[in-house]
Each structure stands twice: as structure tokens, then as C-alpha cells.
Design an enzyme around this catalytic site. Structure first.
Site, PDB file in Angstrom:
ATOM      1  N   GLU A   1       7.348   9.513   9.394  1.00  0.00           N
ATOM      2  CA  GLU A   1       7.421  10.964   9.561  1.00  0.00           C
ATOM      3  C   GLU A   1       7.737  11.568   8.197  1.00  0.00           C
ATOM      4  OE1 GLU A   1       9.747  14.230  12.339  1.00  0.00           O
ATOM      5  OE2 GLU A   1      10.896  12.625  11.394  1.00  0.00           O
TER       6      GLU A   1
ATOM      7  N   ASP B   1      10.693   3.523  17.833  1.00  0.00           N
ATOM      8  CA  ASP B   1      11.008   4.696  17.020  1.00  0.00           C
ATOM      9  C   ASP B   1      12.349   4.427  16.356  1.00  0.00           C
ATOM     10  OD1 ASP B   1      11.222   7.256  15.939  1.00  0.00           O
ATOM     11  OD2 ASP B   1      10.428   8.207  17.736  1.00  0.00           O
TER      12      ASP B   1
ATOM     13  N   HIS C   1       7.039  14.972  20.735  1.00  0.00           N
ATOM     14  CA  HIS C   1       8.313  15.405  21.304  1.00  0.00           C
ATOM     15  C   HIS C   1       8.961  16.548  20.530  1.00  0.00           C
ATOM     16  CE1 HIS C   1       9.233  12.685  18.047  1.00  0.00           C
ATOM     17  NE2 HIS C   1      10.484  13.100  18.053  1.00  0.00           N
TER      18      HIS C   1
ATOM     19  N   ASP D   1      11.437   7.547  11.644  1.00  0.00           N
ATOM     20  CA  ASP D   1      11.808   8.954  11.735  1.00  0.00           C
ATOM     21  C   ASP D   1      12.436   9.434  10.426  1.00  0.00           C
ATOM     22  OD1 ASP D   1      12.508  11.339  13.616  1.00  0.00           O
ATOM     23  OD2 ASP D   1      14.403  10.866  12.619  1.00  0.00           O
TER      24      ASP D   1
END
Length: 563
Positions: A256, A98, A331, A199
Site C-alpha cells: 500500500e 494483510d 475496505h 499495509d
């Protein structure tokens, strides 16, 4: 049909701080992940997505990175990571990192230099501006509430942070920043990682001139998403990253990207775009958020017709042109069985139904840790038990506006990111087997009823339903590559769709609620050829399927038919 290994894979997301602690400090670690590789292999997954493990002050649970090429000491060492990578690969499991490219920690060496003086060589690595009319440079609002600008006395200027004030945004107009990020990405690829989840990647470009956003209510700040989301130059930068670095490695990438539909997503994931393999879309995550007000915290009931419209649109537009990433929770989202199912009376049935829906769609399925045993939301009675910066900021903001605490907490119980961040529930021992110390956040009190150890003993558990779904996906190519078609579009309780590839046709029947509605199937379905692949209820010998029949609460069935 453009076949790829990452299209045929199933991904399991690990939030390491909450997965398994092996040294008793209350924080999950890399050796905890390593100790459960055989568990994950047995489940049948192919890829492990690990949330950030880099060196970090941990203001936003690792998404504030101070050193991209070191490991946060609470998680272990780089030697621990290298061993984890080797052990995963030895089992045929891949590791997806990530990675945050939009911002760093305010303790990153680049930012420490950048804020030291206006003439520092790294000043332009971040976005600095003078104030305007005694306040911030513009009226943009942070995702974590308040202005995106933080005043810094050292140089009498403001720096931009779309998220926490401890997460200053990088300036992706600076070639030295671009080169540095590229070098870092390649460093991890040379180490052997198998992909990246990028991200907040949609935000790396901001509108030229940083103009004010539309502000009809004359508020101090405004969420100007269209001025820092999915701007055209994002694609230029991603294509450049692909051509210079990613192209040379057989990896998977997912971005994302909030605020877009499937047509816009093709700009990222289209087969000819050379940018990303897939993106996480958020349209189905916004079905229970009313427009205006406090964004996701402004809750409204979701309905199945809207879900059908959103998911069918993504399935149809991306077919043979791009690729979907399918998920219910992660998450940043509440637990799926609490949000879209029934986490009390029909917890097992609804969790299995939701899993069936995701795993039978076209696209790569993502499982979030604990989803495979039906973990639920938490409802801490005191705000002192919450740890999420977004939740704490919302609480403070609402209290300052005079909203009753009871009303604030009811919203937090439904939408806080901490719902998904409580420790993994491994067994019935103290702290659910997560740690022998004091966990960084409280364990959900229902761990005695919901835990891995009990799930593995029960052949009818949610865990084994997931295992069956994953195995079916590897067995039947139609589940991976088949064309999606929605049936009974106007039914408000039942979701029915087919997947067709060559001579194979998959029929997926899902009751999304706790009622017992009657289902009448279209007459052109060849039911005489049916084979029941999976169900979340015991099915009679002849499986009682006919053109018209009654479904049980949250029932799910998948049949193989001849096309």
C-alpha cells in the site's frame, strides 16, 4: 514476457469482520470464510486476501496488532486458521495475509515495555521525542486528523502515531525491530501462507531529524507526506526483507503506497528491484478529492479524461517493467458502483461496466467482497451508527468548527470507509444472512434487493458477469500480458482501449455514463475479424458493430480482433 502465477491470478478481498458470522456474536469469523470457499472457487478467483485477523484491541478494525502470531478471539483460533489454510489449498485457492509493519497496537508487549521508562531496552523500538515550545515535537498531522504525537505522562515524552493514537509507529532504524519483524514474517511463510499485502509500507521511514513540514497557513499541524512517505531508505529495508526472507518462498506481495506515480512505483515493483510484486496506487482514488482542505473529504466531481490519463499512464509505464494491481474499491474506499457508476437506475449495467474495465487491463484484478453482486454505499442518518475511527474523528472535527451537521453527513455518505464495511449481503433473511445476532455495524437496508442468493439464481446477474470476465482472463493470454493502447483519448464519455499480444488484439469499449453517445472507431481496426467475448447488454445477431454506432447507458463490450 516474464510470466508469473500472481500475474495470472484474480484476488478476492475479504474484510472478515463483515463477511460471515457463524457463532451469532455479530462479528464475522474464520469459519464463516471457510464455509464460503466453494462459493469463491465457483466464482473463479485464485487468491483470497484476508484483512488483519491477528490479536488486536480493534481500535482500527484489526490494523492495530497486539500479537502478530495469534488470532483475534472474535475471529476464532489459530487452529481455525490452520484449517482454513488447508481447506483453501485443497481447492487450489491461495491465502494472502494483510500485514502491518509500520506500527503496532499500543497494547503490544513491545510498546508496553517501551513506554514504561526511558531506559527500558525496548524504548527505542518506537519513536519517542521531547516536546517543543510547550507542544508536540513537530507539526505533522495524522491521517486520522490532529497531531501525529501523543503525550505520555509516564516518561514526559511524546510517541509518534501516523494513524490512531492506539497505533504507535515502530522505529525501523532499530535493528532489533527489523530482525523481529523478519522473524514474524517468516513464521507465517513457514506456516504456508501464499503472500502478503503490506499495509502502509511506504511510511516505515521518516525524514532524518523529524523536521517541521511546510506550513503556509500557520496551522497547528500539517500533512507533511513527503517527510514520512516513500523515502529512499524504504527501498533499502524492503530489499533487505526480500533478500533475507521473501526470496526463499514462491509468494505474491503487494504494498500500500500512497502519494506516487508509476515512475516512482517502479522503485518498488521494477523487475530488477527485488522488493514487491505490485503496489496499490491511489491516483484514481483521488480524482473526486479537491486539493487542500480536508483531504479526501473535500469532494469534487471526477471526470473521465482525468481517469484516462491516470490509468493509461500506469498501464504504459509499467508494461514489461513492473506490474499493476487494479481495483475500484476496498475496505478503505466507497463502493465502486456508488462512486463511479449509477447505484440506482443503472446499478447492474454500471457495475458490469466497471468490472469489465478493471478485468481487461494489464495487471492483477482485485475484487472486494460484495462488489461481485453490486453492493452499494450506505447512508446512515445518525453518526451513532458509524464505527470507522476516521469518520468519527472527521465528524467531531467538523462539528467543533461549526459546520452544519447536515453538510457533514452528506460528505460522510459519499466517502466514509464504513460504506464498504457493512456486512456481506448473502440472502433475504434477517440481517442479510450475515449473522443470527446483532451485527457489529448495521446491514445496508437494500439487502432484500441485492444479495448473493438472488444473484446466483439470475443468469444475467452481476455475479455471472464477473465469473465470465475471470474465465476469459484464464482463456486468453492477451488479457493478462497484452500491451495497452488508449483510443479516443479526448472523448469525455467513452473509454476505448486495446490490448495486443502477438496476433491477438482485444478491443474494449466502455460508456462511463448514463447517456447514449455515438462512437466512431478508428479505421485501422480490423472489425471484420471480430468476435464478441462479453457484453453487459443483449447484443443482436450480427452484434451491430460498425465504424460508427450508438452506445447504450453504461454499455461495455469486449471484442477479440486480429492484430
Amino acid at each position: 514476457m516474464n510470466k508469473k502465477w500472481w500475474k495470472e491470478s484474480v484476488v478476492y478481498q475479504i474484510y472478515p469482520i463483515s463477511f460471515l458470522d457463524t457463532n451469532g456474536d455479530g462479528i464475522g469469523d474464520l469459519r464463516g470464510i471457510m464455509s464460503k470457499l466453494d462459493y469463491l472457487k465457483d466464482l473463479g478467483i485464485d487468491v483470497i486476501w484476508i484483512c488483519p485477523i491477528y490479536k488486536s484491541p480493534n481500535h482500527d478494525n484489526g490494523y492495530d496488532i497486539s500479537d502478530y502470531q495469534d488470532i483475534m478471539k472474535e475471529f476464532g483460533t489459530m487452529d481455525d486458521f490452520d484449517l482454513l489454510l488447508r481447506e483453501a489449498h485443497a481447492r487450489g485457492l491461495k491465502i494472502m495475509m494483510d500485514l502491518v509493519l509500520n506500527h503496532t497496537s499500543d497494547e503490544h508487549p513491545w510498546f508496553i515495555e517501551s513506554r514504561s521508562s526511558k531506559d527500558n531496552p525496548k524504548r527505542d523500538y518506537y519513536i519517542w521525542r521531547k516536546g517543543k515550545n510547550g507542544g508536540p515535537p513537530n507539526n505533522w498531522e495524522s491521517y486520522f486528523s490532529g497531531s501525529v504525537w501523543k503525550y505520555d505522562e509516564t516518561t514526559d515524552e511524546y510517541y509518534m502515531h501516523l494513524y490512531s493514537k492506539h497505533q504507535p509507529d515502530l522505529n525501523w532504524e532499530n535493528q532489533r525491530v527489523i530482525d523481529g519483524m523478519h522473524e514474524m514474517v517468516e513464521w507465517w511463510l513457514k506456516k504456508g501462507v501464499d503472500g502478503f499485502r503490506f499495509d502502509a509500507i511506504a511510511h516505515i521511514v521518516k525524514a532524518a531529524g523529524l523536521p517541521d513540514g511546510d506550513n503556509p497557513n500557520h496551522l497547528p499541524t500539517v500533512r507533511a507526506y513527503d517527510l514520512f512517505s516513500n523515502l529512499e531508505n524504504v527501498h533499502t529495508l524492503l530489499n533487505n526483507l526480500y533478500e533475507r526472507v521473501l526470496f526463499h518462498y514462491d509468494i505474491m506481495t503487494v504494498g500500500e503506497t500512497s502519494g506516487l506515480g508509476p515512475e516512482q512505483a517502479l522503485s518498488y515493483v521494477g523487475d530488477t528491484r527485488n522488493e514487491l510484486n505490485m503496489v496499490f496506487q491511489f491516483e484514481h482514488m483521488q480524482l473526486d478529492a479537491a486539493s487542500g482542505g480536508s483531504g479526501k473529504w473535500n469532494i469534487r466531481p471526477w471526470n473521465l479524461l482525468e481517469l484516462k490519463k491516470v490509468m493509461s499512464n500506469w498501464q504504459t509505464v509499467l508494461h514489461e517493467q513492473g506490474w499493476n494491481a487494479n481495483y475500484w474499491c476496498n475496505h478503505d474506499q466507497p463502493r465502486s458502483v456508488s462512486r463511479f457508476g449509477d447505484d440506482t437506475r443503472y446499478r447492474v449495467e454500471s457495475a458490469k461496466m466497471l468490472a469489465t474495465f478493471i478485468h481487461m487491463l494489464e495487471g492483477t484484478p482485485y475484487i472486494y467482497q460484495g462488489e461481485e453482486i453490486g453492493m452499494t454505499n450506505i447512508a446512515f442518518q445518525s453518526i451513532d451508527d458509524y464505527r470507522d475511527v476516521e469518520t468519527l474523528n472527521f465528524y467531531e472535527e467538523q462539528m467543533n468548527e461549526g459546520v452544519p451537521e447536515e453538510k457533514i453527513m452528506q460528505v460522510i455518505w459519499k466517502k466514509s470507509r464504513d460504506n464498504a464495511r457493512t456486512p456481506m449481503q448473502w440472502n433475504i433473511s434477517e440481517e442479510a444472512g450475515f449473522t443470527k445476532g446483532r451485527p457489529w455495524i448495521r446491514v445496508n437496508s437494500n439487502y432484500a434487493l441485492i444479495n448473493v442468493e438472488d444473484a446466483l439464481k439470475d443468469p444475467d446477474s452481476i455475479y455471472y458477469h464477473y465469473k465470465k470476465l475471470i474465465a476469459l482472463r484464464k482463456e486468453h493470454e492477451v488479457i493478462v500480458y497484452g500491451k495497452y493502447e488508449l483510443l479516443l483519448a479526448d472523448d469525455e464519455e467513452i473509454y476505448v482501449y486495446t490490448r495486443t499480444l502477438g496476433g491477438s488484439r482485444l478491443l474494449v469499449i466502455l460508456n462511463f455514463f448514463g447517456n447514449e453517445p455515438e462512437l466512431t472507431l478508428p479505421h485501422d481496426l480490423n472489425l471484420d475479424t471480430r468476435e464478441l467475448l462479453v457484453s453487459n447488454y443483449p447484443v443482436k445477431g450480427d452484434d451491430d458493430l460498425s465504424q460508427t454506432f450508438r452506445l447504450r447507458p453504461y454499455e461495455a463490450r469486449v471484442y477479440m480482433l486480429k492484430a
